[in-house]
Design a protein around this motif. Structure first.
Motif, PDB file in Angstrom:
ATOM      1  N   LEU A 217       1.905   2.045  -3.613  1.00 25.71           N
ATOM      2  CA  LEU A 217       0.753   2.581  -4.140  1.00 25.71           C
ATOM      3  C   LEU A 217       0.640   4.191  -3.919  1.00 25.71           C
ATOM      4  O   LEU A 217       0.215   4.715  -4.826  1.00 25.71           O
ATOM      5  N   ASP A 218       0.788   4.314  -2.543  1.00 29.75           N
ATOM      6  CA  ASP A 218       0.570   5.745  -2.150  1.00 29.75           C
ATOM      7  C   ASP A 218       1.661   6.828  -2.889  1.00 29.75           C
ATOM      8  O   ASP A 218       1.312   7.637  -3.241  1.00 29.75           O
ATOM      9  N   LEU A 219       2.800   6.215  -2.812  1.00 29.38           N
ATOM     10  CA  LEU A 219       3.848   6.961  -3.612  1.00 29.38           C
ATOM     11  C   LEU A 219       3.678   7.255  -5.113  1.00 29.38           C
ATOM     12  O   LEU A 219       4.034   8.130  -5.435  1.00 29.38           O
TER      13      LEU A 219
ATOM     14  N   LYS B 215       0.715   7.099  -6.515  1.00 27.04           N
ATOM     15  CA  LYS B 215      -0.339   8.110  -6.798  1.00 27.04           C
ATOM     16  C   LYS B 215       0.155   9.378  -6.614  1.00 27.04           C
ATOM     17  O   LYS B 215      -0.398  10.305  -7.091  1.00 27.04           O
ATOM     18  N   LYS B 216       1.084   9.668  -5.761  1.00 29.26           N
ATOM     19  CA  LYS B 216       1.708  11.082  -5.593  1.00 29.26           C
ATOM     20  C   LYS B 216       2.495  11.508  -6.778  1.00 29.26           C
ATOM     21  O   LYS B 216       2.797  12.677  -7.123  1.00 29.26           O
TER      22      LYS B 216
ATOM     23  N   ASP C  88       0.887  -1.384  -0.055  1.00 33.71           N
ATOM     24  CA  ASP C  88       0.062   0.095   0.034  1.00 33.71           C
ATOM     25  C   ASP C  88       0.959   1.339   0.177  1.00 33.71           C
ATOM     26  O   ASP C  88       0.671   2.224  -0.791  1.00 33.71           O
ATOM     27  N   ASP C  89       1.975   1.422   0.633  1.00 30.63           N
ATOM     28  CA  ASP C  89       2.675   2.563   0.744  1.00 30.63           C
ATOM     29  C   ASP C  89       3.271   2.635  -0.520  1.00 30.63           C
ATOM     30  O   ASP C  89       3.726   3.780  -0.858  1.00 30.63           O
TER      31      ASP C  89
ATOM     32  N   ASP D 261       1.563  11.081  -9.979  1.00 30.96           N
ATOM     33  CA  ASP D 261       0.505  11.389 -10.862  1.00 30.96           C
ATOM     34  C   ASP D 261       0.193  12.773 -10.860  1.00 30.96           C
ATOM     35  O   ASP D 261       0.353  13.871 -10.416  1.00 30.96           O
TER      36      ASP D 261
END
Length: 54
Positions: A47-49, A51-52, A44-45, A54
């Protein structure tokens, strides 16, 4: 009668019944490692990175 030199000589490539087997084993191991890596979930972390970015 054999000499000591005869004992250390290797058989020429392409002879013997196991010709090609090591490369098949390596290929199968690489395929299995790839399949294992592809089937793993993305943390998840990470995936969060992403997303940032984009």
């Amino acid at each position: 009668m054999r000499s000591a030199k005869d004992e250390t000589k290797k058989a020429p490539k392409g002879t013997g019944k196991d010709t090609g087997k090591p490369s098949r084993d390596v290929g199968n191991a690489l395929r299995q490692a790839y399949d294992d890596a592809v089937s793993e979930a993305v943390p998840d972390d990470l995936l969060d990175l992403l997303k940032k970015l984009d």
